[in-house]
Design a protein around this motif. Structure first.
Motif, mmCIF file in Angstrom:
data_model
loop_
_atom_site.group_PDB
_atom_site.id
_atom_site.type_symbol
_atom_site.label_atom_id
_atom_site.label_comp_id
_atom_site.label_asym_id
_atom_site.label_seq_id
_atom_site.Cartn_x
_atom_site.Cartn_y
_atom_site.Cartn_z
ATOM 1 N N SER A 163 0.828 -1.226 0.000
ATOM 2 C CA SER A 163 0.000 0.000 0.000
ATOM 3 C C SER A 163 0.849 1.257 0.000
ATOM 4 C CB SER A 163 -0.943 0.008 1.216
ATOM 5 O OG SER A 163 -1.813 -1.111 1.186
ATOM 6 N N VAL A 164 1.941 1.210 -0.757
ATOM 7 C CA VAL A 164 2.832 2.365 -0.911
ATOM 8 C C VAL A 164 2.748 2.822 -2.356
ATOM 9 C CG1 VAL A 164 5.223 3.168 -0.835
ATOM 10 C CG2 VAL A 164 4.384 1.585 0.915
ATOM 11 N N ALA A 165 2.329 4.065 -2.569
ATOM 12 C CA ALA A 165 2.155 4.550 -3.939
ATOM 13 C C ALA A 165 2.280 6.064 -3.975
ATOM 14 C CB ALA A 165 0.799 4.121 -4.500
ATOM 15 N N LEU A 166 2.634 6.570 -5.152
ATOM 16 C CA LEU A 166 2.754 8.010 -5.378
ATOM 17 C C LEU A 166 1.391 8.560 -5.801
ATOM 18 C CD1 LEU A 166 6.188 8.180 -7.218
ATOM 19 C CD2 LEU A 166 5.604 9.394 -5.105
ATOM 20 N N HIS A 167 0.616 8.989 -4.840
ATOM 21 C CA HIS A 167 -0.699 9.561 -5.134
ATOM 22 C C HIS A 167 -0.629 11.070 -5.334
ATOM 23 C CE1 HIS A 167 -2.827 5.820 -4.350
ATOM 24 N NE2 HIS A 167 -2.135 5.679 -3.234
ATOM 25 N N ASN A 168 0.272 11.714 -4.618
ATOM 26 C CA ASN A 168 0.351 13.179 -4.628
ATOM 27 C C ASN A 168 1.776 13.603 -4.961
ATOM 28 O OD1 ASN A 168 0.288 15.935 -4.155
ATOM 29 N ND2 ASN A 168 -0.952 15.759 -2.293
ATOM 30 N N TRP A 169 1.941 14.362 -6.046
ATOM 31 C CA TRP A 169 3.267 14.832 -6.472
ATOM 32 C C TRP A 169 3.567 16.235 -5.964
ATOM 33 C CZ3 TRP A 169 6.679 12.048 -9.701
ATOM 34 C CH2 TRP A 169 6.195 10.806 -10.118
ATOM 35 N N GLY A 170 2.589 16.882 -5.344
ATOM 36 C CA GLY A 170 2.783 18.249 -4.889
ATOM 37 C C GLY A 170 2.499 19.265 -5.984
ATOM 38 N N PHE A 178 3.954 22.783 -10.674
ATOM 39 C CA PHE A 178 3.857 23.753 -11.763
ATOM 40 C C PHE A 178 3.018 24.978 -11.371
ATOM 41 C CE2 PHE A 178 4.352 19.521 -13.680
ATOM 42 C CZ PHE A 178 5.552 19.712 -14.342
ATOM 43 N N PHE A 179 2.907 25.240 -10.050
ATOM 44 C CA PHE A 179 2.192 26.403 -9.535
ATOM 45 C C PHE A 179 0.721 26.404 -9.948
ATOM 46 C CE2 PHE A 179 6.628 27.597 -10.385
ATOM 47 C CZ PHE A 179 7.047 27.898 -9.102
ATOM 48 N N LEU A 180 0.156 25.228 -10.171
ATOM 49 C CA LEU A 180 -1.240 25.108 -10.582
ATOM 50 C C LEU A 180 -2.041 24.255 -9.610
ATOM 51 C CD1 LEU A 180 -0.666 24.469 -14.418
ATOM 52 C CD2 LEU A 180 -1.364 26.617 -13.329
ATOM 53 N N GLY A 181 -1.478 24.000 -8.452
ATOM 54 C CA GLY A 181 -2.122 23.135 -7.480
ATOM 55 C C GLY A 181 -1.483 21.757 -7.457
ATOM 56 N N ALA A 182 -1.848 20.956 -6.464
ATOM 57 C CA ALA A 182 -1.256 19.627 -6.296
ATOM 58 C C ALA A 182 -1.605 18.715 -7.467
ATOM 59 C CB ALA A 182 -1.740 19.009 -4.984
ATOM 60 N N ILE A 183 -0.612 17.971 -7.921
ATOM 61 C CA ILE A 183 -0.797 17.010 -9.009
ATOM 62 C C ILE A 183 -1.093 15.647 -8.399
ATOM 63 C CG2 ILE A 183 0.281 15.874 -10.986
ATOM 64 C CD1 ILE A 183 2.043 18.335 -11.299
ATOM 65 N N LYS A 184 -2.209 15.060 -8.737
ATOM 66 C CA LYS A 184 -2.620 13.755 -8.205
ATOM 67 C C LYS A 184 -2.508 12.698 -9.306
ATOM 68 C CE LYS A 184 -3.794 15.577 -4.239
ATOM 69 N NZ LYS A 184 -5.176 15.586 -3.765
ATOM 70 N N SER A 185 -2.031 11.517 -8.932
ATOM 71 C CA SER A 185 -1.851 10.434 -9.908
ATOM 72 C C SER A 185 -3.167 9.771 -10.277
ATOM 73 C CB SER A 185 -0.876 9.382 -9.365
ATOM 74 O OG SER A 185 0.381 9.944 -9.101
ATOM 75 N N GLY A 186 -4.098 9.716 -9.324
ATOM 76 C CA GLY A 186 -5.383 9.083 -9.593
ATOM 77 C C GLY A 186 -5.220 7.605 -9.936
ATOM 78 N N LEU A 187 -5.852 7.193 -11.019
ATOM 79 C CA LEU A 187 -5.792 5.787 -11.443
ATOM 80 C C LEU A 187 -4.419 5.395 -11.963
ATOM 81 C CD1 LEU A 187 -9.233 5.527 -13.291
ATOM 82 C CD2 LEU A 187 -8.664 4.737 -10.977
ATOM 83 N N TRP A 188 -3.573 6.390 -12.230
ATOM 84 C CA TRP A 188 -2.230 6.116 -12.747
ATOM 85 C C TRP A 188 -1.213 5.874 -11.639
ATOM 86 C CZ3 TRP A 188 -1.285 5.269 -17.795
ATOM 87 C CH2 TRP A 188 -2.255 5.672 -18.702
ATOM 88 N N ALA A 189 -1.656 5.871 -10.389
ATOM 89 C CA ALA A 189 -0.720 5.758 -9.273
ATOM 90 C C ALA A 189 0.086 4.454 -9.324
ATOM 91 C CB ALA A 189 -1.483 5.847 -7.948
ATOM 92 N N ILE A 190 -0.570 3.341 -9.648
ATOM 93 C CA ILE A 190 0.131 2.049 -9.651
ATOM 94 C C ILE A 190 1.200 1.990 -10.739
ATOM 95 C CG2 ILE A 190 -0.145 -0.434 -10.018
ATOM 96 C CD1 ILE A 190 -2.786 -0.297 -8.574
ATOM 97 N N PRO A 191 0.874 2.241 -12.025
ATOM 98 C CA PRO A 191 1.935 2.157 -13.035
ATOM 99 C C PRO A 191 3.036 3.200 -12.848
ATOM 100 C CG PRO A 191 -0.096 3.012 -13.992
ATOM 101 C CD PRO A 191 -0.445 2.502 -12.639
ATOM 102 N N ILE A 192 2.674 4.412 -12.402
ATOM 103 C CA ILE A 192 3.692 5.448 -12.191
ATOM 104 C C ILE A 192 4.635 5.048 -11.063
ATOM 105 C CG2 ILE A 192 4.049 7.800 -11.370
ATOM 106 C CD1 ILE A 192 1.563 8.635 -12.906
#
Length: 318
Positions: A113-120, A123-137
């Protein structure tokens, strides 16, 4: 007290394994032999990674905390060590190695249960979320870090020194985030790396390494560091920005990107060993192995410290 006990067990177990496995490795041929691409002049046992893995497992047995959340870590590490040992005995194809790394990465994500969900806010446009792409990323990031550390492991003390610096800074983050079990596991890892470097680093009284970590060690260590790096980057984005962890892990990844770009331009295979890494460049420039190892380990550590300082003073992530 648990940290002290587990650290002592890790120290004793890894020392015993290094001592026990050395003659066995020489007899079985689990050694790194000299070649045109390699600088050492005699056969060196490839048992450092195996010793660290057994030391890590024995130390875990002494902990009172439940290791249920870390089953994926142990399973993935076991797969990588097994593939690494076979690869050290007889070179495996890159596709088979990648399949093993992918399986370990999926165990990290799905079982751990370790995954990159939030990249921060990169690009000064708000937090970038991986969403459904979290597992492959996440799987891609883990595989990239494993191969990056494996590529750095080409000079006495370099991979171990870089990994030690990363583990120390991740330990600092885990303390700041009050992740007690992570503190214990990272402390065990640091002890194992110190023991390994005592046999792998060049010193005035020893001009060459007496043991290498091998593919089993470099992939195992890189997998553990990727686990903690990703996990800690997602714990409290308000306190520790994800980009801060990338600064800590940046040197091997930058070397990987640089080498990959160079090989693409030269139309060379991406996963075939060659002499185009930073430590090779420094060697060609006239620096000896000890000095170049010290410089690159220091560079890696300084990059991580810079990332921590940027996070501390509140510099925007972008």
């Amino acid at each position: 007290m648990d940290i002290l006990k587990s650290s002592v067990i890790a120290l004793i177990a890894s020392l015993f394994c290094i001592w026990l496995l050395r003659p066995l490795a020489m007899r079985l041929g689990l050694v790194d032999r000299p070649s045109e691409r390699k600088l050492h002049k005699q056969e060196v046992p490839l048992t450092g990674g195996i010793a660290m893995f057994f030391g890590f497992c024995f130390a875990l047995l002494s902990l009172h905390q439940s290791l249920y959340p870390y089953r994926g870590m142990l399973a993935g590490s076991s797969i990588l060590v097994l593939i690494g040992v076979v690869d050290d005995f007889r070179d495996l194809g890159s596709k088979l190695r990648l399949c093993g790394q992918l399986l370990a990465a999926l165990l990290l994500v799905i079982w751990g249960s370790v995954a990159l969900h939030n990249w921060g806010d990169l690009f000064f446009l708000g937090a970038i979320k991986s969403g459904l792409w979290a597992i492959p990323i996440t799987a891609f990031v883990v595989i990239a870090n494993i191969n990056a550390m494996n590529m750095v492991d080409g000079q006495d003390g370099l991979a171990g020194g870089v990994a030690l610096g990363q583990a120390l800074l991740l330990l600092l983050l885990s303390t700041q985030l009050h992740r007690y079990v992570d503190q214990q596991l990272l402390t065990i890892l640091i002890v194992l790396l110190v023991v390994f470097l005592a046999f792998n680093m060049r010193f005035p009284w020893r001009k060459r390494a007496s043991v290498f970590m091998g593919d089993a060690g470099s992939t195992f260590i890189a997998f553990l560091l990727a686990w903690f790096a990703i996990d800690l980057s997602q714990q409290n984005v308000g306190l520790i920005k994800p980009i801060t962890v990338l600064w800590i892990m940046s040197f091997p990844i930058y070397d990987l990107i640089n080498v990959t770009g160079h090989r693409i331009r030269q139309r060379k295979p991406l996963l075939v060993a060659s002499r185009d890494h930073f430590h090779h460049v420094l060697h060609v420039a006239g620096l000896n192995a000890s000095l170049s190892t010290l410089l690159l380990c220091t560079l890696s550590l300084v990059l991580g410290v810079v990332g921590l300082l940027l996070n501390y003073v509140g510099v925007p992530e972008g």
